[in-house]
Design a protein around this motif. Structure first.
Motif, PDB file in Angstrom:
ATOM      1  N   ARG A 107       9.716   8.300  28.397  1.00 40.75           N
ATOM      2  CA  ARG A 107      10.280   7.485  29.257  1.00 40.75           C
ATOM      3  C   ARG A 107      11.580   7.136  30.014  1.00 40.75           C
ATOM      4  O   ARG A 107      11.314   7.703  31.359  1.00 40.75           O
ATOM      5  CB  ARG A 107       8.364   7.205  29.666  1.00 40.75           C
ATOM      6  N   PHE A 108      11.706   6.918  28.868  1.00 33.31           N
ATOM      7  CA  PHE A 108      12.791   5.783  29.216  1.00 33.31           C
ATOM      8  C   PHE A 108      12.994   5.530  30.492  1.00 33.31           C
ATOM      9  O   PHE A 108      13.179   4.927  31.602  1.00 33.31           O
ATOM     10  CB  PHE A 108      14.539   7.149  29.471  1.00 33.31           C
ATOM     11  N   GLN A 109      11.776   4.067  30.610  1.00 29.35           N
ATOM     12  CA  GLN A 109      11.314   4.353  31.720  1.00 29.35           C
ATOM     13  C   GLN A 109      12.350   2.109  31.527  1.00 29.35           C
ATOM     14  O   GLN A 109      11.786   1.306  31.376  1.00 29.35           O
ATOM     15  CB  GLN A 109      10.057   3.813  32.038  1.00 29.35           C
ATOM     16  N   THR A 110      13.817   2.284  31.646  1.00 27.43           N
ATOM     17  CA  THR A 110      14.454   1.202  32.076  1.00 27.43           C
ATOM     18  C   THR A 110      15.498   1.689  32.175  1.00 27.43           C
ATOM     19  O   THR A 110      15.805   1.979  33.107  1.00 27.43           O
ATOM     20  CB  THR A 110      14.726   0.349  30.501  1.00 27.43           C
ATOM     21  N   PRO A 111      16.161  -0.083  32.988  1.00 30.13           N
ATOM     22  CA  PRO A 111      17.207  -0.096  34.323  1.00 30.13           C
ATOM     23  C   PRO A 111      18.530   0.412  32.843  1.00 30.13           C
ATOM     24  O   PRO A 111      19.735   0.723  33.853  1.00 30.13           O
ATOM     25  CB  PRO A 111      17.122  -1.364  33.884  1.00 30.13           C
ATOM     26  N   TYR A 112      18.513   0.457  31.901  1.00 30.06           N
ATOM     27  CA  TYR A 112      19.493   1.471  31.099  1.00 30.06           C
ATOM     28  C   TYR A 112      19.565   1.496  29.735  1.00 30.06           C
ATOM     29  O   TYR A 112      18.522   1.284  29.172  1.00 30.06           O
ATOM     30  CB  TYR A 112      20.641   0.290  30.873  1.00 30.06           C
ATOM     31  N   LYS A 158      21.856  22.450  22.345  1.00 31.77           N
ATOM     32  CA  LYS A 158      21.443  22.533  23.318  1.00 31.77           C
ATOM     33  C   LYS A 158      20.199  21.358  23.075  1.00 31.77           C
ATOM     34  O   LYS A 158      18.970  21.017  22.577  1.00 31.77           O
ATOM     35  CB  LYS A 158      20.349  23.526  23.245  1.00 31.77           C
ATOM     36  N   ILE A 159      20.211  20.017  23.886  1.00 31.95           N
ATOM     37  CA  ILE A 159      18.948  19.833  24.427  1.00 31.95           C
ATOM     38  C   ILE A 159      17.997  19.427  25.495  1.00 31.95           C
ATOM     39  O   ILE A 159      19.011  19.104  26.221  1.00 31.95           O
ATOM     40  CB  ILE A 159      19.707  17.931  24.255  1.00 31.95           C
ATOM     41  N   VAL A 160      17.303  19.464  25.439  1.00 27.95           N
ATOM     42  CA  VAL A 160      16.186  19.273  26.983  1.00 27.95           C
ATOM     43  C   VAL A 160      15.580  18.009  26.749  1.00 27.95           C
ATOM     44  O   VAL A 160      14.478  17.659  25.524  1.00 27.95           O
ATOM     45  CB  VAL A 160      15.518  20.145  26.814  1.00 27.95           C
ATOM     46  N   VAL A 161      15.312  17.013  27.640  1.00 25.71           N
ATOM     47  CA  VAL A 161      14.800  15.679  28.264  1.00 25.71           C
ATOM     48  C   VAL A 161      13.364  16.000  28.913  1.00 25.71           C
ATOM     49  O   VAL A 161      13.797  16.773  29.676  1.00 25.71           O
ATOM     50  CB  VAL A 161      15.575  14.696  28.287  1.00 25.71           C
ATOM     51  N   VAL A 162      12.817  15.739  28.663  1.00 30.11           N
ATOM     52  CA  VAL A 162      11.218  15.667  28.637  1.00 30.11           C
ATOM     53  C   VAL A 162      10.636  14.730  29.753  1.00 30.11           C
ATOM     54  O   VAL A 162      10.391  13.842  28.485  1.00 30.11           O
ATOM     55  CB  VAL A 162      10.083  16.495  29.066  1.00 30.11           C
ATOM     56  N   LEU A 163      11.105  14.094  30.645  1.00 31.29           N
ATOM     57  CA  LEU A 163      10.569  12.569  31.439  1.00 31.29           C
ATOM     58  C   LEU A 163       8.951  13.172  32.087  1.00 31.29           C
ATOM     59  O   LEU A 163       8.471  13.623  32.640  1.00 31.29           O
ATOM     60  CB  LEU A 163      11.856  12.584  32.393  1.00 31.29           C
ATOM     61  N   GLY A 164       8.319  12.162  31.422  1.00 36.68           N
ATOM     62  CA  GLY A 164       6.520  11.542  32.148  1.00 36.68           C
ATOM     63  C   GLY A 164       6.665  11.292  33.764  1.00 36.68           C
ATOM     64  O   GLY A 164       8.006  10.632  33.705  1.00 36.68           O
ATOM     65  N   VAL A 165       6.043  11.836  34.460  1.00 38.38           N
ATOM     66  CA  VAL A 165       6.000  11.410  35.621  1.00 38.38           C
ATOM     67  C   VAL A 165       4.994  10.653  35.925  1.00 38.38           C
ATOM     68  O   VAL A 165       3.751  11.839  36.355  1.00 38.38           O
ATOM     69  CB  VAL A 165       6.249  12.560  36.653  1.00 38.38           C
ATOM     70  N   PHE A 188      11.483  10.038  38.871  1.00 38.39           N
ATOM     71  CA  PHE A 188      12.762  10.763  38.393  1.00 38.39           C
ATOM     72  C   PHE A 188      14.185  10.671  38.423  1.00 38.39           C
ATOM     73  O   PHE A 188      15.011  11.229  37.513  1.00 38.39           O
ATOM     74  CB  PHE A 188      11.976  12.519  38.231  1.00 38.39           C
ATOM     75  N   HIS A 189      14.255  11.018  39.761  1.00 35.78           N
ATOM     76  CA  HIS A 189      16.023  11.030  39.931  1.00 35.78           C
ATOM     77  C   HIS A 189      16.570   9.650  39.235  1.00 35.78           C
ATOM     78  O   HIS A 189      17.479  10.433  39.071  1.00 35.78           O
ATOM     79  CB  HIS A 189      15.733  11.360  41.187  1.00 35.78           C
ATOM     80  N   THR A 190      16.199   8.859  39.475  1.00 34.23           N
ATOM     81  CA  THR A 190      16.815   7.714  38.827  1.00 34.23           C
ATOM     82  C   THR A 190      17.257   7.683  37.229  1.00 34.23           C
ATOM     83  O   THR A 190      18.101   7.081  36.977  1.00 34.23           O
ATOM     84  CB  THR A 190      16.217   6.469  39.158  1.00 34.23           C
ATOM     85  N   ARG A 191      16.448   7.652  36.958  1.00 36.16           N
ATOM     86  CA  ARG A 191      16.082   8.637  35.446  1.00 36.16           C
ATOM     87  C   ARG A 191      17.027   9.244  35.152  1.00 36.16           C
ATOM     88  O   ARG A 191      17.896   9.466  34.338  1.00 36.16           O
ATOM     89  CB  ARG A 191      14.655   7.967  34.911  1.00 36.16           C
ATOM     90  N   GLU A 192      16.932  10.231  35.555  1.00 39.50           N
ATOM     91  CA  GLU A 192      17.620  11.699  35.616  1.00 39.50           C
ATOM     92  C   GLU A 192      19.027  11.152  35.776  1.00 39.50           C
ATOM     93  O   GLU A 192      20.062  11.661  34.994  1.00 39.50           O
ATOM     94  CB  GLU A 192      17.025  12.970  37.043  1.00 39.50           C
TER      95      GLU A 192
END
Length: 303
Positions: free
Chosen positions: A10-15, A33-40, A53-57
């Motif tokens: 999820r990477f729900q952090t400011p950094y 090749k690395i894919v990061v799938v972010l939970g929304v 999503f866009h902020t974490r991306e």
């Protein structure tokens, strides 16, 4: 064919803290090749999911521009979520094989899909929830910080706040219980905002009645109606208030003003029309008075 690495997080952090960076660098050493799938999450800008999503991306791309970042909406069940994840990967990168990586408290125990998974040991004591809580009151003087606050406000859904109001009737004297706040001279019904601890609107009504009028015993609550409140605080906002209006009968007890009411009194019901004309009822509660009078007219004996 070498497997494509997939990080589910999820990477729900400011950094990106040390643990995040160690995870990304460690996987980069083994995979080109690395894919990061972010939970929304289905609900935006909450305490648990403050970053869209866009902020974490952008945060991840700033760390490693070659990352492939994909969004995956949360689902009701692990099975549906797992099928959605498999379909997302197969559609985005057809013909490739994948290995799915996770770390502490990861997706691995929830995943029911077709691909291989690997849970990596935690490399840091950092915790995203702790970081969000520690920084909750951290205000910066920078323009980007202010832009971020504006971004959240402009992209949040408009909210409708639920409230309750209660008409307590003393049948003996044909009066209704009303109160005044210290900063407003007009009369109003007891009531207030619903709380997340309330199990139903009736619970909210009884809680507000106890908070504002003390230990009064009443009969069952009956629904009078609902309406959007023309509250001055929200008149120029996109957020609004919707109240649910109840009526009940006094059984026993002597009301005592509490919470944000400075005084309470019993007002003859037949005086309500003249009080409205004289503007002695607050503007927001004039429609409630009219609903009450109509309700009593339609139910002259029982309610």
């Amino acid at each position: 064919m070498k497997q494509t690495a997939v990080i589910i997080a999820r990477f729900q952090t400011p950094y990106l803290h040390d643990g995040h960076q160690h995870l990304l660098r460690g996987i980069r050493e083994q995979h080109k090749k690395i894919v990061v799938v972010l939970g929304v999450a289905p609900v935006r800008f909450t305490k648990r999911n403050p970053y869209d999503f866009h902020t974490r991306e952008k945060m991840l791309k700033a760390f490693d521009p070659e990352l492939i970042i994909l969004p995956l909406p949360d689902k009701r069940s692990d099975e549906v979520w797992s099928r959605s994840l498999d379909q997302l990967l197969r559609t985005t990168l057809p013909g490739e094989s994948f290995i799915l990586y996770g770390s502490r408290d990861s997706f691995c125990t929830s995943y029911k899909g077709a691909f291989e998974t690997m849970e990596l040991p935690a490399s840091s004591a950092h915790n995203a929830s702790d970081i969000r809580e520690q920084l909750a009151d951290h205000v910066l003087a920078s323009e980007p910080f202010r832009m971020g606050v504006n971004y959240v406000c402009q992209n949040s859904y408009s909210r409708l706040f639920p409230t309750v109001d209660i008409a307590v009737i003393d049948e003996t004297n044909n009066t209704v219980l009303m109160g005044q706040k210290s900063e407003a001279s007009g009369w109003r019904f007891p009531g207030g905002y619903c709380d997340v601890t309330d199990q139903q609107l009736e619970d909210a009504a009884l809680r507000e009645l106890a908070e504002e009028c003390g230990d009064v015993k009443t009969g069952p609550l009956h629904y009078v109606g609902s309406l959007r409140v023309d509250d001055w605080r929200y008149r120029h906002e996109s957020d609004k208030i919707m109240t649910t209006f109840f009526i009940t009968k006094l059984k026993e007890g002597q009301p005592q003003a509490g919470d944000d009411l400075a005084r309470v009194t019993w007002i003859p019901i037949d005086k309500l029309p003249s009080l409205i004309t004289q503007q002695q009822i607050i503007h927001e509660h004039e429609p409630l008075c009219k609903k009450l009078l109509q309700f009593l007219s339609d139910n002259p004996v029982h309610f």
